[in-house]
Design an enzyme around this catalytic site. Structure first.
Site, PDB file in Angstrom:
ATOM      1  N   HIS A  66       6.658  55.755  32.118  1.00 20.89           N
ATOM      2  CA  HIS A  66       5.460  55.151  31.749  1.00 20.89           C
ATOM      3  C   HIS A  66       4.711  55.601  30.390  1.00 20.89           C
ATOM      4  CE1 HIS A  66       2.108  58.652  32.697  1.00 20.89           C
ATOM      5  NE2 HIS A  66       3.210  58.637  33.727  1.00 20.89           N
ATOM      6  N   ASP A 176       3.981  63.835  30.033  1.00 24.79           N
ATOM      7  CA  ASP A 176       4.223  63.033  30.644  1.00 24.79           C
ATOM      8  C   ASP A 176       3.902  61.715  30.204  1.00 24.79           C
ATOM      9  OD1 ASP A 176       3.061  62.037  33.410  1.00 24.79           O
ATOM     10  OD2 ASP A 176       1.810  63.134  34.196  1.00 24.79           O
ATOM     11  N   GLU A 208      -0.474  53.831  34.105  1.00 24.89           N
ATOM     12  CA  GLU A 208       0.417  54.278  35.118  1.00 24.89           C
ATOM     13  C   GLU A 208      -0.250  55.701  35.687  1.00 24.89           C
ATOM     14  OE1 GLU A 208       2.366  58.278  37.483  1.00 24.89           O
ATOM     15  OE2 GLU A 208       1.014  57.797  35.736  1.00 24.89           O
ATOM     16  N   GLU A 209      -1.745  55.848  34.663  1.00 22.88           N
ATOM     17  CA  GLU A 209      -2.282  57.798  35.070  1.00 22.88           C
ATOM     18  C   GLU A 209      -3.883  57.416  35.973  1.00 22.88           C
ATOM     19  OE1 GLU A 209      -1.605  59.830  35.053  1.00 22.88           O
ATOM     20  OE2 GLU A 209       0.165  60.407  33.480  1.00 22.88           O
ATOM     21  N   ASP A 231      10.202  60.036  35.718  1.00 23.99           N
ATOM     22  CA  ASP A 231       8.799  60.289  35.558  1.00 23.99           C
ATOM     23  C   ASP A 231       9.685  62.306  34.814  1.00 23.99           C
ATOM     24  OD1 ASP A 231       5.822  61.202  35.555  1.00 23.99           O
ATOM     25  OD2 ASP A 231       5.757  59.631  36.691  1.00 23.99           O
ATOM     26  N   HIS A 315      -0.333  67.916  32.535  1.00 25.74           N
ATOM     27  CA  HIS A 315      -1.511  67.158  32.667  1.00 25.74           C
ATOM     28  C   HIS A 315      -2.541  68.390  31.654  1.00 25.74           C
ATOM     29  CE1 HIS A 315      -2.602  63.591  34.878  1.00 25.74           C
ATOM     30  NE2 HIS A 315      -1.057  63.912  35.051  1.00 25.74           N
TER      31      HIS A 315
END
Length: 351
Positions: A66, A176, A208-209, A231, A315
């Site tokens: 992603h 990410d 995706e998130e 990922d 994150h």
């Protein structure tokens, strides 16, 4: 462009979920000389096809990573010009106070995230984490000027420059899963040196998130024989339990669990051993929380694998990966793809 340069440009760029188009040109330009055909679908996924040598009855393998990132969004503009905001994707409010940001309005605007100073807090507030709704973004303008440049709903990213640490490790925001996009790029370079029967669809997915949305629609469109999600996984640090993490510098994590087709998993481990590519086992008993989840349950079901690049401080704006892990992920993918033929596919997919 080499892989590290692409990763740096992706990390420094802006592609908050729902606003991924800001990095479209960069990704398409990088893959353009190596893919046979590139399209963008209605949701915004970039689908890059590298054809195999079996033109009569080609296998379809879909690789996804992603390209969206977590971020913030303008929620309200105060009378004094301060910007109230909310999150897009999973952001821990404890990591953003005092950060520099870029508000992507009619132009990119530098700002900082602030809140009530500790000197002025009530005793009951001092020991509590500050909530996002109690923070503001200050770009330095009065309300009239802010309204000229900023609209409700504009995306916001943390301002952070990609950096090289010691050895092969790099730091940046949104690794990410821009590390996964870079791994796809490295993999298509590796595949150019190999003979492969399968048609390979490299897909930079969107959103995706916020719900793995792009993977659902792109998998439905492609309807692959095999789906592989790239990922990131939780890189080990001293405070984390060993069984819940994968180590930096020891290769990609190969996921084992209900989301994963066991025959394909055994095959990719066999390939890793054959070519002396380091790997780790990542245990995920339920859904992986990656594009692999969407792939597996699209249409009548897609046999799926998931590879994880070890990443620390997920994150946050200071995510760290090891470039050797990224390269080994790409190498493993390329050799695995080259090993799949029409003759062995059916046997691999048997339970």
């Amino acid at each position: 462009m080499d892989t590290k340069e692409l990763l740096e440009k992706l990390s420094n760029g802006s592609s908050v979920s729902g606003f991924e188009h800001k990095v479209n040109d960069l990704i398409i330009s990088a893959f353009n000389n190596h893919a046979d055909h590139i399209t963008t679908d209605k949701l915004g996924n970039i689908i890059m096809l590298k054809k195999g040598v079996n033109n009569h009855d080609p296998i379809k393998i879909m690789i996804s990573a992603h390209m969206d990132e977590i971020g913030l969004m303008v929620k309200y503009i105060e009378d004094n010009g301060f910007i109230r905001f909310t999150n897009i994707g999973g952001i821990d409010p404890r990591t953003i106070l005092g950060q520099e940001v870029v508000v992507h309005g009619k132009e990119d605007l530098f700002g900082i995230i602030g809140s009530k100073p500790p000197h002025l807090q009530e005793p009951s507030e001092i020991d509590r984490a500050i909530k996002m709704e109690d923070m503001i973004i200050d770009i330095g303008f009065p309300k009239e000027k802010v309204l000229e440049l900023v609209n409700i709903g504009d995306p916001i990213t943390i301002k952070r420059e990609f950096k090289t640490l010691q050895g092969d490790r790099v730091m940046g925001k949104s690794l990410d899963d821009k590390a996964g996009v870079a791994a796809m790029y490295e993999s298509i370079l590796e595949l150019s040196k190999l003979k492969h029967e399968a048609d390979v669809y490299f897909v930079a997915t969107v959103q995706e998130e916020v719900g793995i949305r792009g993977a659902f629609t792109s998998t439905y469109k492609i309807n692959p024989d095999i789906g592989i999600a790239i990922d990131v996984g939780f890189g080990s640090t001293p405070e984390l339990q060993k069984g819940s993490t994968i180590d930096m510098g020891k290769g990609p994590g190969i996921t084992i669990g209900g989301n994963i087709q066991p025959g394909l998993r055994n095959k990719i481990i066999e390939i890793a051993k054959k070519y002396n590519i380091p790997y780790q086992i990542e245990v995920t008993p339920g859904p992986t929380g990656t594009d692999g989840r969407a792939m597996q349950i699209t249409r009548e079901g897609i046999p799926t694998l998931c590879l994880s690049i070890p990443l620390r401080y997920m994150h946050t704006s200071v995510e760290i990966i090891d470039m050797e892990d990224l390269k080994n992920t790409a190498k493993l993918l390329a050799f695995f793809i080259a090993s799949i033929t029409r003759d062995n596919l059916e046997g691999l997919l048997c339970y």
